[in-house]
Design a protein around this motif. Structure first.
Motif, PDB file in Angstrom:
ATOM      1  N   GLU A  65       0.823  -1.215   0.000  1.00 22.28           N
ATOM      2  CA  GLU A  65       0.000   0.000   0.000  1.00 22.28           C
ATOM      3  C   GLU A  65       0.856   1.263   0.000  1.00 22.28           C
ATOM      4  O   GLU A  65       0.415   2.317  -0.472  1.00 22.28           O
ATOM      5  N   ASP A  66       2.071   1.161   0.526  1.00 26.68           N
ATOM      6  CA  ASP A  66       3.003   2.291   0.457  1.00 26.68           C
ATOM      7  C   ASP A  66       3.685   2.361  -0.907  1.00 26.68           C
ATOM      8  O   ASP A  66       3.985   3.450  -1.413  1.00 26.68           O
ATOM      9  N   LYS A  67       3.936   1.203  -1.490  1.00 28.67           N
ATOM     10  CA  LYS A  67       4.707   1.115  -2.737  1.00 28.67           C
ATOM     11  C   LYS A  67       3.885   1.512  -3.962  1.00 28.67           C
ATOM     12  O   LYS A  67       4.393   2.196  -4.866  1.00 28.67           O
ATOM     13  N   ILE A  68       2.622   1.105  -4.008  1.00 32.88           N
ATOM     14  CA  ILE A  68       1.805   1.315  -5.200  1.00 32.88           C
ATOM     15  C   ILE A  68       1.632   2.800  -5.536  1.00 32.88           C
ATOM     16  O   ILE A  68       1.777   3.188  -6.699  1.00 32.88           O
ATOM     17  N   PRO A  69       1.334   3.675  -4.571  1.00 35.63           N
ATOM     18  CA  PRO A  69       1.233   5.105  -4.912  1.00 35.63           C
ATOM     19  C   PRO A  69       2.534   5.668  -5.482  1.00 35.63           C
ATOM     20  O   PRO A  69       2.499   6.528  -6.375  1.00 35.63           O
ATOM     21  N   ASP A  70       3.673   5.194  -4.981  1.00 37.01           N
ATOM     22  CA  ASP A  70       4.959   5.663  -5.509  1.00 37.01           C
ATOM     23  C   ASP A  70       5.138   5.239  -6.966  1.00 37.01           C
ATOM     24  O   ASP A  70       5.629   6.011  -7.793  1.00 37.01           O
ATOM     25  N   ARG A  72       2.707   4.580  -9.090  1.00 35.43           N
ATOM     26  CA  ARG A  72       1.760   5.363  -9.889  1.00 35.43           C
ATOM     27  C   ARG A  72       2.299   6.774 -10.140  1.00 35.43           C
ATOM     28  O   ARG A  72       2.215   7.276 -11.269  1.00 35.43           O
ATOM     29  N   LYS A  73       2.835   7.379  -9.098  1.00 35.93           N
ATOM     30  CA  LYS A  73       3.357   8.736  -9.230  1.00 35.93           C
ATOM     31  C   LYS A  73       4.513   8.783 -10.236  1.00 35.93           C
ATOM     32  O   LYS A  73       4.585   9.690 -11.078  1.00 35.93           O
ATOM     33  N   THR A  74       5.402   7.813 -10.151  1.00 39.29           N
ATOM     34  CA  THR A  74       6.529   7.754 -11.085  1.00 39.29           C
ATOM     35  C   THR A  74       6.042   7.510 -12.504  1.00 39.29           C
ATOM     36  O   THR A  74       6.530   8.129 -13.463  1.00 39.29           O
ATOM     37  N   LEU A  75       5.069   6.608 -12.658  1.00 38.63           N
ATOM     38  CA  LEU A  75       4.531   6.312 -13.985  1.00 38.63           C
ATOM     39  C   LEU A  75       3.871   7.550 -14.582  1.00 38.63           C
ATOM     40  O   LEU A  75       4.051   7.849 -15.779  1.00 38.63           O
ATOM     41  N   HIS A  76       3.106   8.285 -13.789  1.00 42.77           N
ATOM     42  CA  HIS A  76       2.450   9.493 -14.293  1.00 42.77           C
ATOM     43  C   HIS A  76       3.483  10.520 -14.761  1.00 42.77           C
ATOM     44  O   HIS A  76       3.286  11.193 -15.779  1.00 42.77           O
ATOM     45  N   MET A  77       4.584  10.609 -14.027  1.00 42.68           N
ATOM     46  CA  MET A  77       5.634  11.550 -14.424  1.00 42.68           C
ATOM     47  C   MET A  77       6.278  11.125 -15.730  1.00 42.68           C
ATOM     48  O   MET A  77       6.534  11.959 -16.624  1.00 42.68           O
ATOM     49  N   VAL A  78       6.561   9.846 -15.888  1.00 44.72           N
ATOM     50  CA  VAL A  78       7.159   9.352 -17.132  1.00 44.72           C
ATOM     51  C   VAL A  78       6.208   9.568 -18.301  1.00 44.72           C
ATOM     52  O   VAL A  78       6.630   9.990 -19.398  1.00 44.72           O
ATOM     53  N   ASP A 129      15.446  18.700 -22.046  1.00 48.43           N
ATOM     54  CA  ASP A 129      14.750  17.929 -23.077  1.00 48.43           C
ATOM     55  C   ASP A 129      15.486  16.598 -23.233  1.00 48.43           C
ATOM     56  O   ASP A 129      16.604  16.548 -23.753  1.00 48.43           O
ATOM     57  N   THR A 130      14.900  15.532 -22.770  1.00 47.46           N
ATOM     58  CA  THR A 130      15.570  14.233 -22.798  1.00 47.46           C
ATOM     59  C   THR A 130      14.564  13.126 -23.056  1.00 47.46           C
ATOM     60  O   THR A 130      13.364  13.283 -22.805  1.00 47.46           O
ATOM     61  N   ASP A 131      15.053  12.029 -23.570  1.00 48.09           N
ATOM     62  CA  ASP A 131      14.189  10.856 -23.762  1.00 48.09           C
ATOM     63  C   ASP A 131      14.629   9.718 -22.850  1.00 48.09           C
ATOM     64  O   ASP A 131      14.291   8.563 -23.067  1.00 48.09           O
ATOM     65  N   THR A 132      15.385  10.068 -21.802  1.00 48.69           N
ATOM     66  CA  THR A 132      15.921   9.065 -20.878  1.00 48.69           C
ATOM     67  C   THR A 132      15.597   9.448 -19.440  1.00 48.69           C
ATOM     68  O   THR A 132      15.655  10.619 -19.079  1.00 48.69           O
ATOM     69  N   VAL A 133      15.233   8.448 -18.644  1.00 51.06           N
ATOM     70  CA  VAL A 133      15.008   8.657 -17.216  1.00 51.06           C
ATOM     71  C   VAL A 133      15.772   7.578 -16.448  1.00 51.06           C
ATOM     72  O   VAL A 133      16.148   6.541 -16.993  1.00 51.06           O
ATOM     73  N   TYR A 134      15.992   7.846 -15.165  1.00 56.02           N
ATOM     74  CA  TYR A 134      16.682   6.888 -14.292  1.00 56.02           C
ATOM     75  C   TYR A 134      15.692   6.394 -13.239  1.00 56.02           C
ATOM     76  O   TYR A 134      14.997   7.193 -12.610  1.00 56.02           O
ATOM     77  N   LEU A 135      15.634   5.088 -13.092  1.00 58.57           N
ATOM     78  CA  LEU A 135      14.698   4.476 -12.143  1.00 58.57           C
ATOM     79  C   LEU A 135      15.464   3.682 -11.088  1.00 58.57           C
ATOM     80  O   LEU A 135      16.387   2.929 -11.409  1.00 58.57           O
ATOM     81  N   TRP A 136      15.023   3.866  -9.821  1.00 58.55           N
ATOM     82  CA  TRP A 136      15.561   3.038  -8.743  1.00 58.55           C
ATOM     83  C   TRP A 136      14.927   1.651  -8.839  1.00 58.55           C
ATOM     84  O   TRP A 136      13.708   1.507  -8.896  1.00 58.55           O
ATOM     85  N   LEU A 137      15.762   0.617  -8.826  1.00 67.90           N
ATOM     86  CA  LEU A 137      15.270  -0.756  -8.881  1.00 67.90           C
ATOM     87  C   LEU A 137      15.369  -1.448  -7.533  1.00 67.90           C
ATOM     88  O   LEU A 137      14.972  -2.595  -7.389  1.00 67.90           O
ATOM     89  N   GLY A 138      15.868  -0.743  -6.542  1.00 68.65           N
ATOM     90  CA  GLY A 138      16.049  -1.326  -5.226  1.00 68.65           C
ATOM     91  C   GLY A 138      17.485  -1.777  -5.022  1.00 68.65           C
ATOM     92  O   GLY A 138      18.265  -1.891  -5.967  1.00 68.65           O
ATOM     93  N   ALA A 139      17.833  -2.055  -3.774  1.00 71.24           N
ATOM     94  CA  ALA A 139      19.179  -2.500  -3.410  1.00 71.24           C
ATOM     95  C   ALA A 139      20.240  -1.525  -3.909  1.00 71.24           C
ATOM     96  O   ALA A 139      21.309  -1.924  -4.369  1.00 71.24           O
ATOM     97  N   LEU A 158       3.435  -2.012 -11.694  1.00 67.36           N
ATOM     98  CA  LEU A 158       2.180  -1.593 -11.067  1.00 67.36           C
ATOM     99  C   LEU A 158       1.154  -2.711 -11.127  1.00 67.36           C
ATOM    100  O   LEU A 158       0.468  -2.992 -10.129  1.00 67.36           O
ATOM    101  N   ASP A 159       1.048  -3.379 -12.272  1.00 63.21           N
ATOM    102  CA  ASP A 159       0.103  -4.491 -12.406  1.00 63.21           C
ATOM    103  C   ASP A 159       0.438  -5.609 -11.426  1.00 63.21           C
ATOM    104  O   ASP A 159      -0.450  -6.176 -10.776  1.00 63.21           O
ATOM    105  N   LEU A 160       1.730  -5.935 -11.321  1.00 59.56           N
ATOM    106  CA  LEU A 160       2.151  -6.998 -10.406  1.00 59.56           C
ATOM    107  C   LEU A 160       1.876  -6.619  -8.953  1.00 59.56           C
ATOM    108  O   LEU A 160       1.405  -7.450  -8.166  1.00 59.56           O
ATOM    109  N   ALA A 161       2.165  -5.367  -8.598  1.00 58.99           N
ATOM    110  CA  ALA A 161       1.951  -4.922  -7.220  1.00 58.99           C
ATOM    111  C   ALA A 161       0.467  -4.924  -6.868  1.00 58.99           C
ATOM    112  O   ALA A 161       0.080  -5.331  -5.763  1.00 58.99           O
ATOM    113  N   GLU A 162      -0.382  -4.474  -7.794  1.00 60.19           N
ATOM    114  CA  GLU A 162      -1.826  -4.452  -7.531  1.00 60.19           C
ATOM    115  C   GLU A 162      -2.379  -5.866  -7.413  1.00 60.19           C
ATOM    116  O   GLU A 162      -3.232  -6.143  -6.560  1.00 60.19           O
TER     117      GLU A 162
END
Length: 209
Positions: A65-70, A72-78, A129-139, A158-162
């Motif tokens: 429940e803490d992870k899913i909003p994060d 979603r927020k990251t996905l909306h930004m991308v 102006d970029t077409d690249t983003v950096y994502l935290w994958l954990g660890a 997101l689908d897996l977490a939900e």
């Protein structure tokens, strides 16, 4: 009676065993002289296992429940960056038809946003102006992705977490039903033993008379 007989072979989709309801206590104990100490101990062991699973799943639910909003927020930004990128690419063709003078009169404003430094501190930044983003994958691992790849990865996560959250909630409901059944079984066996002891005591008193 062995402890394994406390649980039924029937399980829920994630392998949590179903607790049997003891409809006939005397039959379950093997007759009117059946011992109750071992069954009651087995019931308490089963209840402890169910509660342990409940505690772990409750913690897992909170994490999801803490992870899913994060996510979603990251996905909306991308997705927002994707839209800005696509709009900019479409405008490139139109800008080719404009004169340099017109371009200088209408300079494109940089995209500004705020990002979170901690729970209560935010900072403002201008996005290149970029077409690249950096994502935290954990660890402590961060990887760069193209916008389209990042969006696809985040949607998948997101689908897996939900789906995991839905399964966890179902498991918690199932567990609490089994806990109730085992607590009822414990009360039924205990009360049956109390009644048996009382009947034997009354019968003994009657024989003495």
């Amino acid at each position: 009676m062995s402890a394994k007989l406390v649980f039924q072979e029937e399980k829920n989709p994630r392998g949590i065993p179903k607790a049997p309801f003891i409809a006939n206590v005397e039959e379950y104990l093997g007759g009117p002289d059946g011992a109750v100490e071992t069954p009651l101990k087995n019931f308490q062991d089963a209840i402890a296992k169910y509660r342990y699973m409940d505690a772990n799943l409750t913690q897992r639910r909170k994490g999801l429940e803490d992870k899913i909003p994060d996510i979603r927020k990251t996905l909306h930004m991308v997705e927002f960056l994707q839209e800005k990128r696509e709009d900019r690419d479409k405008n490139d063709d139109l800008e080719d038809d404009l004169s340099d003078e017109e371009n200088s009169d209408n300079p494109e404003k940089p995209l500004t946003t705020t990002f979170e430094l901690n729970d209560t501190l935010f900072a403002e930044a201008e996005l290149e102006d970029t077409d690249t983003v950096y994502l935290w994958l954990g660890a402590n691992v961060m990887l760069s992705y193209k916008l389209s790849e990042a969006a696809s990865l985040l949607r998948s996560k997101l689908d897996l977490a939900e789906a995991s959250l839905k399964a966890t909630i179902e498991d918690l409901e199932f567990l609490r039903e089994q806990l109730t059944v085992m607590e009822v079984n414990t009360a039924r066996v205990y009360n049956w033993d109390v009644k048996r002891r009382r009947e034997r005591r009354l019968a003994g008193e009657a024989n003495e008379k």
